[in-house]
Design a protein around this motif. Structure first.
Motif, PDB file in Angstrom:
ATOM      1  N   ILE A  12      34.364  25.677  47.589  1.00 56.93           N
ATOM      2  CA  ILE A  12      35.651  25.544  46.890  1.00 56.93           C
ATOM      3  C   ILE A  12      35.953  26.811  46.084  1.00 56.93           C
ATOM      4  O   ILE A  12      37.087  27.299  46.061  1.00 56.93           O
ATOM      5  N   HIS A  13      34.924  27.346  45.457  1.00 53.44           N
ATOM      6  CA  HIS A  13      35.124  28.562  44.657  1.00 53.44           C
ATOM      7  C   HIS A  13      35.524  29.741  45.543  1.00 53.44           C
ATOM      8  O   HIS A  13      36.397  30.537  45.162  1.00 53.44           O
ATOM      9  N   CYS A  14      34.902  29.852  46.710  1.00 53.99           N
ATOM     10  CA  CYS A  14      35.243  30.955  47.622  1.00 53.99           C
ATOM     11  C   CYS A  14      36.679  30.829  48.120  1.00 53.99           C
ATOM     12  O   CYS A  14      37.387  31.829  48.261  1.00 53.99           O
ATOM     13  N   ILE A  15      37.107  29.591  48.379  1.00 56.95           N
ATOM     14  CA  ILE A  15      38.479  29.381  48.855  1.00 56.95           C
ATOM     15  C   ILE A  15      39.488  29.722  47.760  1.00 56.95           C
ATOM     16  O   ILE A  15      40.528  30.338  48.014  1.00 56.95           O
ATOM     17  N   LEU A  16      39.164  29.320  46.537  1.00 60.73           N
ATOM     18  CA  LEU A  16      40.080  29.539  45.409  1.00 60.73           C
ATOM     19  C   LEU A  16      39.822  30.868  44.691  1.00 60.73           C
ATOM     20  O   LEU A  16      40.388  31.093  43.617  1.00 60.73           O
ATOM     21  N   LEU A  17      38.987  31.708  45.267  1.00 65.16           N
ATOM     22  CA  LEU A  17      38.614  32.953  44.585  1.00 65.16           C
ATOM     23  C   LEU A  17      39.811  33.835  44.236  1.00 65.16           C
ATOM     24  O   LEU A  17      39.883  34.353  43.110  1.00 65.16           O
ATOM     25  N   PRO A  18      40.785  34.050  45.143  1.00 67.14           N
ATOM     26  CA  PRO A  18      41.939  34.882  44.752  1.00 67.14           C
ATOM     27  C   PRO A  18      42.703  34.315  43.560  1.00 67.14           C
ATOM     28  O   PRO A  18      43.088  35.058  42.647  1.00 67.14           O
ATOM     29  N   VAL A  19      42.887  32.989  43.565  1.00 67.05           N
ATOM     30  CA  VAL A  19      43.616  32.358  42.455  1.00 67.05           C
ATOM     31  C   VAL A  19      42.803  32.438  41.167  1.00 67.05           C
ATOM     32  O   VAL A  19      43.326  32.781  40.093  1.00 67.05           O
ATOM     33  N   ASN A  20      41.512  32.141  41.268  1.00 63.91           N
ATOM     34  CA  ASN A  20      40.651  32.199  40.082  1.00 63.91           C
ATOM     35  C   ASN A  20      40.578  33.616  39.510  1.00 63.91           C
ATOM     36  O   ASN A  20      40.523  33.802  38.287  1.00 63.91           O
ATOM     37  N   SER A  21      40.576  34.591  40.392  1.00 59.89           N
ATOM     38  CA  SER A  21      40.517  35.981  39.926  1.00 59.89           C
ATOM     39  C   SER A  21      41.782  36.353  39.160  1.00 59.89           C
ATOM     40  O   SER A  21      41.718  37.026  38.123  1.00 59.89           O
ATOM     41  N   LEU A  22      42.925  35.909  39.671  1.00 56.04           N
ATOM     42  CA  LEU A  22      44.183  36.188  38.964  1.00 56.04           C
ATOM     43  C   LEU A  22      44.213  35.498  37.598  1.00 56.04           C
ATOM     44  O   LEU A  22      44.661  36.081  36.602  1.00 56.04           O
ATOM     45  N   ILE A  23      43.725  34.265  37.564  1.00 54.40           N
ATOM     46  CA  ILE A  23      43.681  33.545  36.283  1.00 54.40           C
ATOM     47  C   ILE A  23      42.761  34.266  35.303  1.00 54.40           C
ATOM     48  O   ILE A  23      43.070  34.396  34.111  1.00 54.40           O
ATOM     49  N   TYR A  24      41.641  34.758  35.811  1.00 50.56           N
ATOM     50  CA  TYR A  24      40.696  35.479  34.949  1.00 50.56           C
ATOM     51  C   TYR A  24      41.316  36.764  34.404  1.00 50.56           C
ATOM     52  O   TYR A  24      41.101  37.132  33.245  1.00 50.56           O
ATOM     53  N   SER A  37      33.079  34.061  34.225  1.00 44.66           N
ATOM     54  CA  SER A  37      32.223  35.004  33.503  1.00 44.66           C
ATOM     55  C   SER A  37      30.746  34.665  33.621  1.00 44.66           C
ATOM     56  O   SER A  37      29.901  35.487  33.241  1.00 44.66           O
ATOM     57  N   LEU A  38      30.425  33.479  34.115  1.00 51.54           N
ATOM     58  CA  LEU A  38      29.020  33.102  34.261  1.00 51.54           C
ATOM     59  C   LEU A  38      28.339  33.999  35.295  1.00 51.54           C
ATOM     60  O   LEU A  38      28.926  34.326  36.331  1.00 51.54           O
ATOM     61  N   PRO A  39      27.096  34.414  35.041  1.00 52.36           N
ATOM     62  CA  PRO A  39      26.416  35.345  35.965  1.00 52.36           C
ATOM     63  C   PRO A  39      26.324  34.830  37.396  1.00 52.36           C
ATOM     64  O   PRO A  39      26.566  35.583  38.347  1.00 52.36           O
ATOM     65  N   CYS A  40      25.979  33.542  37.556  1.00 51.90           N
ATOM     66  CA  CYS A  40      25.839  33.016  38.914  1.00 51.90           C
ATOM     67  C   CYS A  40      27.184  32.979  39.632  1.00 51.90           C
ATOM     68  O   CYS A  40      27.278  33.279  40.833  1.00 51.90           O
ATOM     69  N   VAL A  41      28.242  32.633  38.891  1.00 52.32           N
ATOM     70  CA  VAL A  41      29.582  32.597  39.490  1.00 52.32           C
ATOM     71  C   VAL A  41      30.049  34.013  39.818  1.00 52.32           C
ATOM     72  O   VAL A  41      30.703  34.245  40.843  1.00 52.32           O
ATOM     73  N   LYS A  42      29.706  34.965  38.966  1.00 56.21           N
ATOM     74  CA  LYS A  42      30.038  36.366  39.250  1.00 56.21           C
ATOM     75  C   LYS A  42      29.394  36.820  40.553  1.00 56.21           C
ATOM     76  O   LYS A  42      30.028  37.470  41.391  1.00 56.21           O
ATOM     77  N   PHE A  43      28.122  36.455  40.703  1.00 55.39           N
ATOM     78  CA  PHE A  43      27.417  36.862  41.921  1.00 55.39           C
ATOM     79  C   PHE A  43      28.052  36.228  43.155  1.00 55.39           C
ATOM     80  O   PHE A  43      28.253  36.897  44.177  1.00 55.39           O
TER      81      PHE A  43
END
Length: 321
Positions: A12-24, A37-43
């Motif tokens: 789910i995170h990989c699919i929503l990565l573009p949206v999550n990146s814009l929100i970040y 910002s979590l290390p595991c999520v960053k990786f």
């Protein structure tokens, strides 16, 4: 934690990565921003982004042949000017002259994959610039992975810079031949006006997509060369992510520590191989055609052919036969 939940979260995170990146980028203090910002999520984000980049590189390579088939033919696109072009080609008195009767026009618009790869490279370059300012030049260059990332970005920037430069040139030449002034100059061309001949030759050169007529250092040739080198480094960079695997990680670390021993073994092997090489050269030097011609009065076999079995001859001498 449940492995199925982890896998679902990653997907789910990989699919929503573009949206999550814009929100970040817009609001890094929100819940999604803190999650990013979590290390595991960053990786996971970096890994997913890089895999998507590798996928775009593969798709770009596979799509190249299809793009070549979609090129427009000059005689079809500019049928009203083709008779003028034919007269120009048939005139053999020009110093600067093209020798192709018809041709397919080069691509002058970037594909969607080209744009996506360009956006990714720009983003990665900006990321490396920020890291350079944060760490400083000495600490940044201390890490080999940073050097590889910078080299990768430079190669792709050069590659796509040359590609876009060529597209701009082709587009400008197309606009040029669509004017009546160009064909008027072509009709009034004479044998002594070398500058005009060269300008017209370069116009058709940049339009022609047939690589047989291209110069060796044509920008597209250089672009694809840099692109190929970049692809090799990009795929090799996947090894950077292997340590996360329980199976491949220890193997890569072990192999990395064995590199020095492998080089030592190669040096020993080269020494032994070289000794045998010179020894065999001394044994079979006589059977060289040029040497046999100098020492044989009447050749028992054709000089143009090698001895039938020089190994057998040496074996007979060794055993006294």
């Amino acid at each position: 934690m449940n492995p199925i939940f982890i896998i679902c979260f990653m997907l789910i995170h990989c699919i929503l990565l573009p949206v999550n990146s814009l929100i970040y980028i817009i609001h890094p203090k929100c819940k999604i921003g803190k999650l990013m910002s979590l290390p595991c999520v960053k990786f996971i984000s970096h890994f997913a982004s890089y895999l998507s980049f590798i996928g775009m590189l593969i798709a770009s390579s596979l799509r190249f042949a299809k793009e070549e088939k979609q090129l427009e033919r000059f005689s079809h696109k500019y049928s009203n000017y083709f008779s003028n072009y034919t007269e120009y080609v048939e005139n053999i008195d020009y110093v600067h002259q093209v020798d192709f009767s018809d041709f397919y026009i080069r691509s002058y618009k970037p594909s969607d994959l080209d744009l996506l790869i360009t956006i990714w490279v720009i983003g990665q370059t900006w990321h490396e610039i920020k890291k350079l300012f944060q760490l400083g030049i000495y600490e940044y260059l201390y890490s080999p992975i940073n050097i590889v990332n910078s080299l990768l970005n430079v190669l792709y920037i050069i590659s796509y810079g040359l590609k876009y430069h060529t597209m701009i040139l082709v587009a400008s030449k197309l606009k040029q031949i669509e004017t009546s002034k160009f064909w008027l100059d072509l009709g009034n061309l004479n044998e002594t006006d070398l500058e005009s001949q060269k300008n017209i030759y370069e116009t058709f050169y940049w339009l022609n997509s047939d690589r047989f007529y291209w110069k060796s250092f044509d920008p597209i040739n250089l672009s694809e060369g840099f692109f190929a080198i970049g692809n090799v480094i990009a795929f090799a960079r996947l090894c950077y992510f292997l340590p996360i695997s329980q199976q491949l990680g220890p193997l890569e670390i072990t192999l990395g520590k064995m590199i020095n021993d492998i080089f030592k073994f190669i040096c020993i092997f080269i020494i032994v191989f070289t000794s045998f090489l010179f020894s065999l050269n001394n044994l079979y030097l006589y059977y060289n055609t040029e040497i046999r011609k100098k020492v044989e009065v009447s050749a028992p076999y054709n000089h143009e052919e090698e001895a039938e079995n020089p190994f057998l001859t040496k074996a007979e001498l060794g055993f006294g036969s």
